[in-house]
Design a protein around this motif. Sequence first.
Motif, PDB file in Angstrom:
ATOM      1  N   TYR A 228       0.844  -1.198   0.000  1.00 57.33           N
ATOM      2  CA  TYR A 228       0.000   0.000   0.000  1.00 57.33           C
ATOM      3  C   TYR A 228       0.883   1.255   0.000  1.00 57.33           C
ATOM      4  O   TYR A 228       0.516   2.293  -0.555  1.00 57.33           O
ATOM      5  N   ASP A 229       2.051   1.153   0.648  1.00 56.85           N
ATOM      6  CA  ASP A 229       2.955   2.294   0.741  1.00 56.85           C
ATOM      7  C   ASP A 229       3.764   2.480  -0.539  1.00 56.85           C
ATOM      8  O   ASP A 229       3.974   3.599  -0.993  1.00 56.85           O
ATOM      9  N   THR A 230       4.232   1.380  -1.102  1.00 56.38           N
ATOM     10  CA  THR A 230       5.050   1.449  -2.313  1.00 56.38           C
ATOM     11  C   THR A 230       5.241   0.064  -2.901  1.00 56.38           C
ATOM     12  O   THR A 230       5.207  -0.941  -2.176  1.00 56.38           O
ATOM     13  N   ASP A 231       5.450   0.012  -4.222  1.00 57.47           N
ATOM     14  CA  ASP A 231       5.839  -1.209  -4.913  1.00 57.47           C
ATOM     15  C   ASP A 231       7.330  -1.214  -5.236  1.00 57.47           C
ATOM     16  O   ASP A 231       7.848  -2.187  -5.786  1.00 57.47           O
ATOM     17  N   ASP A 232       8.029  -0.140  -4.911  1.00 58.84           N
ATOM     18  CA  ASP A 232       9.406   0.060  -5.346  1.00 58.84           C
ATOM     19  C   ASP A 232      10.393  -0.453  -4.292  1.00 58.84           C
ATOM     20  O   ASP A 232      10.403   0.032  -3.156  1.00 58.84           O
ATOM     21  N   PRO A 233      11.255  -1.426  -4.646  1.00 56.07           N
ATOM     22  CA  PRO A 233      12.234  -1.931  -3.682  1.00 56.07           C
ATOM     23  C   PRO A 233      13.135  -0.851  -3.101  1.00 56.07           C
ATOM     24  O   PRO A 233      13.557  -0.952  -1.936  1.00 56.07           O
ATOM     25  N   GLU A 234      13.443   0.178  -3.870  1.00 56.41           N
ATOM     26  CA  GLU A 234      14.308   1.235  -3.347  1.00 56.41           C
ATOM     27  C   GLU A 234      13.657   1.971  -2.189  1.00 56.41           C
ATOM     28  O   GLU A 234      14.330   2.410  -1.248  1.00 56.41           O
ATOM     29  N   MET A 235      12.337   2.087  -2.228  1.00 58.29           N
ATOM     30  CA  MET A 235      11.636   2.723  -1.101  1.00 58.29           C
ATOM     31  C   MET A 235      11.550   1.768   0.082  1.00 58.29           C
ATOM     32  O   MET A 235      11.522   2.203   1.237  1.00 58.29           O
ATOM     33  N   LEU A 236      11.522   0.465  -0.189  1.00 59.92           N
ATOM     34  CA  LEU A 236      11.629  -0.520   0.895  1.00 59.92           C
ATOM     35  C   LEU A 236      12.964  -0.348   1.603  1.00 59.92           C
ATOM     36  O   LEU A 236      13.024  -0.343   2.847  1.00 59.92           O
TER      37      LEU A 236
END
Length: 633
Positions: A228-236
């Motif tokens: 829900y927050d992001t699909d982007d691994p870099e944001m993980l």
Amino acid sequence: MTRPLHLTTLATCTVFLPLATLAQELPGLRPGMDVEYSPYLQEDFPNQVFFGDTHLHTSFSADAGLVGATTTPDDAFRFAKGEEVTSSNGIPARLRRPLDWLVVTDHAENLGIPAALAADDPVLTDTEWGAQLAEIAAPGTEEAMIASYEFWMQATFAGTDPLAGTPFGQTMWEVATEAAERHNDPGAFTAFIGFEWTSQPNGSNMHRNIIYRDGKDLADQKVPISSYDTDDPEMLWDWMEDYETATGGRMLAIPHGGNLSNGLMFDDITLSGQPLTADYAQRRMQYEPLYEITQMKGDGETHPMLSVDDDFADYGTWDKGSFGPDPKTPEMLPKEYARSAWMRGIAYEAELGTNPFKFGVVGSTDAHTGLSTAGENNFFGKVALVEPTGDPIRYEETITGRATPDPSDDLTHADALASGLAAVWARENTREALFDAMERKEVYATTGTRLRVRVFGGWGFTAEDMDRSDFAAYGYKEGVPMGGDLSAAPEGTAPTFLIRALRDPDGANLDRIQVVKGWTTSEGPQERVYDVAWSDDRVPGTDGKLPPVGDTADASTATYTNAIGAPVLGAFWQDPEFDPTQRAFYYIRVIEIPTPRWTTYDSVFFGIELPGTIAASHQERAYTSPIWFTPQS
């Protein structure tokens, strides 16, 4: 009767004489000699293998609990520790041998929602959306169960958390971490805190499992990130960095399911469309040192179209539809499998100075039953719907390919592997020791058996070193283990390797040990598989290929014999084609003799026909993390 005086005197002296004085008077000790005897207190290298699972779901995952799973994180840990539990369909279940450790990784997306629904918890039902969900699920029928799952899926497709701004996430996360804390028993059984971040852009699998080194006191300080927050691994990775900065704790992420990522898992660009950079590569390896190379939804080592000369490449191949509408195309394959990623990684290292795909490997289950069952004769399936039963659904339930327009893209539960396990070399069974071993990549994957594999790479090993009584101590002293690095090749030398493999004590004999090498050339990355040790009296043919070991598996009885193969294999190997100017990696693959698949065990137990498209037997295996060679600048 009075005790003789000389005995009484001796006893008195023994009690009151200082122990240090006694030690100094022992014969054979030199002046000033350290009197602490135990040699093992001086060792600091890993001396044990601990088997576990980094990827297990319970009823706290929406895609498990809303579709029939009733097992809780508490049940999952009890089962892993060897206790008998009742499966979601009421079947008594137990492991033949307990696991050493477990990570329960329930999906972060509304983690705990099925449990809250079942308990009529006001933290859920007092919300408007939660009340709607409860109303849909209230009849308790199969239709209601499916409808409640579809209602939840609508929210995930919309990408907006329906429970955002409520205490739900914090409340249920603290329940999950409490279960891990309760079952963690340092030295006996390790219960890690973890969750799954379920990124799935357009149905392409980009999932990661997050594992904490820490306990509940730190983990509770930050609610898990979700898709829900992001699909982007870099944001993980940003979120992981924020957690470590705020708490002083540590965590790592383990990607999985690259074979279902439609080319995104090891892509040449970031998810946002940017070219890979040195910073990207460094951050990826900082937070993602491992990759889950094998699990229920297929094997991710390599593909027969990528490794055309590898006779063992076509194992557990899931190369059709993912979870989205896009069909699989050949150009996606090099960006989906570990071996090709390792080869492209060393090419990137030559360009960027940093390798974005320098990961070690583990295996795990991805079971959504709360039961970590990787044994072929004890496979409880992917989800509660396909737990052991003679109903055709056990074989026929579609898992992937539902969203593609071509029915031939479907992969069913019969195609599933009863895989896998993560093997960790460490000194003790604690969160800290196991986590640190994962971080340094001293780990390997198996497809479910507990065979033991050890490898050391160096510059000066000899064939005689295979027989050393201090094999491990010498290996660490003179070389590096799996997951390690070699550089600065002495002039005129080539890497040497010491390899040992021991079969699962309750399992099948070994067919062979192989070294898989990848290296850079001016024409691009290359690969080769070397048979370095094998059982029985086989001789390679004129084509260099080793004949098959044979097959004792009997489909009519779901049995096999260890009349072929070997219980132990070992090899000293030196790279015959080494070029000190070329980057390279080496990993070990150990192949067992053929044994029955879980589908064969099922066909015999339930008296049902084995699907014609499924082989009766297969050859289980282990993959070690690589050892990398980097030329000196």
